[in-house]
Design an enzyme around this catalytic site. Sequence first.
Site, PDB file in Angstrom:
ATOM      1  N   HIS A   7       2.566  62.062 -20.527  1.00  0.00           N
ATOM      2  CA  HIS A   7       3.164  60.808 -20.982  1.00  0.00           C
ATOM      3  C   HIS A   7       2.255  60.061 -21.947  1.00  0.00           C
ATOM      4  CE1 HIS A   7       4.966  61.527 -16.930  1.00  0.00           C
ATOM      5  NE2 HIS A   7       6.065  61.288 -17.622  1.00  0.00           N
ATOM      6  N   ASP A  12      14.729  60.110 -19.082  1.00  0.00           N
ATOM      7  CA  ASP A  12      13.723  60.603 -18.152  1.00  0.00           C
ATOM      8  C   ASP A  12      12.564  59.620 -18.033  1.00  0.00           C
ATOM      9  OD1 ASP A  12      12.280  61.017 -20.524  1.00  0.00           O
ATOM     10  OD2 ASP A  12      12.902  63.108 -20.667  1.00  0.00           O
ATOM     11  N   SER A  13      11.366  60.138 -17.729  1.00  0.00           N
ATOM     12  CA  SER A  13      10.236  59.263 -17.420  1.00  0.00           C
ATOM     13  C   SER A  13       9.690  58.507 -18.619  1.00  0.00           C
ATOM     14  CB  SER A  13       9.103  60.077 -16.790  1.00  0.00           C
ATOM     15  OG  SER A  13       8.750  61.176 -17.609  1.00  0.00           O
ATOM     16  N   LEU A  14      10.084  58.861 -19.818  1.00  0.00           N
ATOM     17  CA  LEU A  14       9.640  58.082 -20.971  1.00  0.00           C
ATOM     18  C   LEU A  14      10.331  56.730 -21.048  1.00  0.00           C
ATOM     19  CD1 LEU A  14       9.319  60.749 -23.822  1.00  0.00           C
ATOM     20  CD2 LEU A  14       7.675  60.074 -22.068  1.00  0.00           C
TER      21      LEU A  14
END
Length: 402
Positions: free
Chosen positions: A352, A51-53
């Site tokens: 985040h 994902d966005s990590l």
Amino acid sequence: MAGERRWSTAAAAAGWLRVAAVVVAAASAASSAAGEGVGRQTVPAMYVFGDSLVDVGNNDFLPPPAPRPPEPPCGIDLPPEAAAADGGGGGRFTNGFNLADVIAQHVGFKKSPPAYLSLTTPGRDGELRRGLVGANYASSGSGILDFIGNGTISLGEQVKLFTKTKDAMVTAGEVDGESIDNLLSQSLFITCTGGNDYNAFTDGIVPVSDAPAFIAHMVVTYIKHIKTLYNLGARRLGILDVLPLGCLPISRVPMENGSCSGADNWQARLFNRLLRREMAAAATASMPDLVYSIGSIYYTFYDMIKNPSSAGVREVARACCGDGKLNAEADCSATTHLCPDRDNYIFWDKVHGTQAAYHNCVHAFFHGSPRYAEPISFTQLVASPAVDLGRPSPGTNRTARI
């Protein structure tokens, strides 16, 4: 996580003191390491899923509503050459490098492999077929389960894209004098997902009372996709667990005094415990040649939050970029508040981490105690001899740097 409400046991004093020197060293080295390889390339290629990590720009090629990072301020600390190599933008939901980049730097690359969708564009598809440095399939906002992440590429779809990649490599026959299976068996595979699946609770799709059964389903599905990667040739795997969801700035906003949400952290720990247990059982039963390590984003972040000075940071609750309470009531954008001292923050936005936090995490995965990586460290993972699934030709030199 990518702007959504969800994303994606306290340390023993002695254990945290042992790792304090590690994370402080990582923080002080972050600036010098950014954009530079950190040593000899120890794996031929790297393949990233999640994902966005760990996404480095796949969503930039997807239409709305797939979330995209606002640039600027996202990528504000990313070296210009790194952003340009990824298609002109950073594609990352942080101020600089993300977890995939920092892991890549620890195994000798300059940054993460390029976003898969950037390699399907004319003139770059040859890089993908030859397996020069690998590819990053991660998609911000995606989850383990297919219905998570509107308009994103789910983990299952990412694995299908990797299947397509291997088929193209086999058809083209362009891996220089080397068995494709051998290339993949020596490569490093990274998975980082699960946080966004918790949106099923906040969106009212799944009642919180069903959390144990739902989380168990997440783990079963996750391991099914890992088995598919194993059957396609993956033999060296780094898995990243789920953040302390209750300590995200957005989770603190409704809490009294901005404290962490114990209920949300309990859900994250349940997933992490089940993942370790079921992964060990699956590896023994059906993936005997797999060498793997589970890196704990949960405990690296949790321990930084509990002892920020020892971690070389100062702000552990407030987001660097955003607005409102804890800077977490609005998405990070070019018009919201941006902190000037980003290396002192753990969280970039409401969900985040910062580049500095990610450097601390990865350094602990490679060099910290078993609290941060098990059953072996990431250093042992990349040093362990992977099963040779093919025989490379003598003298083959396929090293490439990204």
